[in-house]
Design a protein around this motif. Structure first.
Motif, short mmCIF file in Angstrom:
data_model
loop_
_atom_site.label_atom_id
_atom_site.label_comp_id
_atom_site.label_asym_id
_atom_site.label_seq_id
_atom_site.Cartn_x
_atom_site.Cartn_y
_atom_site.Cartn_z
N TYR A 103 0.84 -1.21 0.00
CA TYR A 103 0.00 0.00 0.00
C TYR A 103 0.87 1.26 0.00
N CYS A 104 0.50 2.21 -0.84
CA CYS A 104 1.22 3.48 -0.87
C CYS A 104 0.30 4.59 -1.37
N ASN A 105 0.46 5.78 -0.78
CA ASN A 105 -0.26 6.96 -1.24
C ASN A 105 0.67 8.16 -1.11
N GLY A 106 0.14 9.33 -1.37
CA GLY A 106 0.97 10.52 -1.30
C GLY A 106 0.26 11.76 -1.78
N ASN A 107 1.04 12.84 -2.02
CA ASN A 107 0.55 14.12 -2.48
C ASN A 107 -0.32 14.83 -1.45
N CYS A 108 0.06 14.66 -0.18
CA CYS A 108 -0.54 15.46 0.90
C CYS A 108 0.43 16.60 1.20
N PHE A 109 0.01 17.81 1.02
CA PHE A 109 0.89 18.98 1.06
C PHE A 109 1.69 19.02 2.36
N ASN A 110 3.01 19.13 2.22
CA ASN A 110 3.96 19.22 3.33
C ASN A 110 4.02 17.96 4.20
N VAL A 111 3.50 16.86 3.70
CA VAL A 111 3.64 15.56 4.37
C VAL A 111 4.71 14.77 3.63
N GLY A 112 5.81 14.50 4.32
CA GLY A 112 6.92 13.82 3.69
C GLY A 112 6.78 12.30 3.69
N PHE A 113 7.91 11.65 3.54
CA PHE A 113 7.99 10.19 3.45
C PHE A 113 7.49 9.54 4.73
N PRO A 114 6.79 8.40 4.65
CA PRO A 114 6.19 7.80 3.44
C PRO A 114 4.68 8.01 3.40
N CYS A 115 4.20 9.14 3.87
CA CYS A 115 2.77 9.42 4.00
C CYS A 115 2.11 8.25 4.75
N ASP A 116 1.13 7.57 4.15
CA ASP A 116 0.46 6.46 4.84
C ASP A 116 0.87 5.10 4.29
N CYS A 117 1.96 5.05 3.52
CA CYS A 117 2.41 3.78 2.93
C CYS A 117 2.78 2.80 4.04
N SER A 118 2.55 1.53 3.77
CA SER A 118 2.87 0.49 4.76
C SER A 118 2.95 -0.87 4.08
N PRO A 119 3.46 -1.88 4.81
CA PRO A 119 3.54 -3.22 4.21
C PRO A 119 2.20 -3.74 3.73
N SER A 120 1.13 -3.41 4.44
CA SER A 120 -0.21 -3.80 4.01
C SER A 120 -1.22 -2.87 4.69
N GLY A 121 -2.10 -2.28 3.91
CA GLY A 121 -3.09 -1.36 4.46
C GLY A 121 -2.49 -0.01 4.80
N ARG A 122 -3.35 0.87 5.26
CA ARG A 122 -2.96 2.26 5.53
C ARG A 122 -2.38 2.40 6.93
N SER A 123 -1.32 3.19 7.08
CA SER A 123 -0.69 3.41 8.37
C SER A 123 -0.42 4.90 8.55
N SER A 124 -1.07 5.51 9.49
CA SER A 124 -1.04 6.97 9.65
C SER A 124 0.05 7.45 10.60
N TYR A 125 0.49 8.68 10.38
CA TYR A 125 1.39 9.42 11.27
C TYR A 125 2.75 8.76 11.49
N GLN A 126 3.22 8.06 10.46
CA GLN A 126 4.58 7.52 10.49
C GLN A 126 5.50 8.35 9.61
N TRP A 127 4.99 9.48 9.13
CA TRP A 127 5.73 10.30 8.18
C TRP A 127 6.50 11.41 8.87
N ASN A 128 7.50 11.91 8.15
CA ASN A 128 8.28 13.06 8.60
C ASN A 128 7.86 14.29 7.80
N SER A 129 8.19 15.45 8.33
CA SER A 129 7.81 16.69 7.65
C SER A 129 8.72 17.81 8.10
N LEU A 130 9.03 18.72 7.19
CA LEU A 130 9.80 19.92 7.53
C LEU A 130 8.91 20.98 8.17
#
Length: 214
Positions: A95-122
């Protein structure tokens, strides 16, 4: 591993600007990038990314500013839980998604299904505060012995334990005929001459039972 960017008390601060970041990355032989995250859950503490679009990829913008995991997942890039999987391109995250403004790697990407708030941001610095990006900058094919009918590449890709598909150039043997598992080898190699088209060597193969190389 060559550090690209790091922040926080766990990894220390190394925060180059975009030009320096990209310059460091451009001097490495392969695009396997690792993110370590001190505060992430277990599945996201260490993530490996393998890119196939080196020439037109802006890693700084993608990893640190706005992650575009919605573009090219499975074709331009894949994410992995282990280095071994990233090197031989197996068991990618599903699973992978993206294009959330100012949300860096890896947004909600995960081995399977959605995983929130594991991303970094400036910008959103209250999310993950301790993280580090680094790029694999060491070639490991130099001591590998190719199968009969193949020659060691001078510009060999990075592999763990050796892999004919990455380390060797075909001569009389086609890549499709190479086993995907590597036989356990006890090898003595004596190189007597190397030219751009030929290499003379003595290889002694040990056990032929297949085993995983690590």
């Amino acid at each position: 591993w060559q550090t690209l960017y790091s922040v926080g008390t766990f990894f220390g601060d190394f925060t180059p600007d975009e030009a320096e970041f990209e310059s460091i990355l451009s001097q490495t032989p392969w695009y396997i990038i690792r993110r370590e995250c001190g505060g992430c859950k277990e599945t996201h503490k260490v993530v490996f990314m393998r890119r196939n679009d080196r020439d037109d990829y802006n890693a700084y913008q993608d990893l640190l500013v706005t992650w575009r995991g919605d573009v090219g997942h499975g074709s331009k890039f894949n994410l992995f839980s282990t280095l071994e999987d990233a090197l031989i391109d197996q068991n990618p995250w599903s699973y992978c998604n993206g294009n959330c403004f100012n949300v860096g790697f890896p947004c909600d990407c995960s081995p399977s299904g959605r995983s929130s708030y594991q991303w970094n941001s400036l910008v959103h610095k209250s999310v993950q505060k301790d993280y580090k990006f680094s790029v694999l900058a060491t070639e490991m094919c130099g001591t590998y012995v190719c199968s009969p009918g193949m020659l060691l590449r001078e510009d060999a890709a990075i592999v763990v334990g050796g892999d004919d598909r990455a380390c060797c150039l075909q001569t009389t043997t086609t890549f499709s005929s190479i086993a995907t598992t590597t036989a356990t080898r006890t090898t003595t190699r004596t190189t007597t001459s190397v030219t751009s088209t030929s290499m003379t060597s003595t290889d002694t193969l040990g056990s032929t039972s297949a085993s995983s190389s690590t």
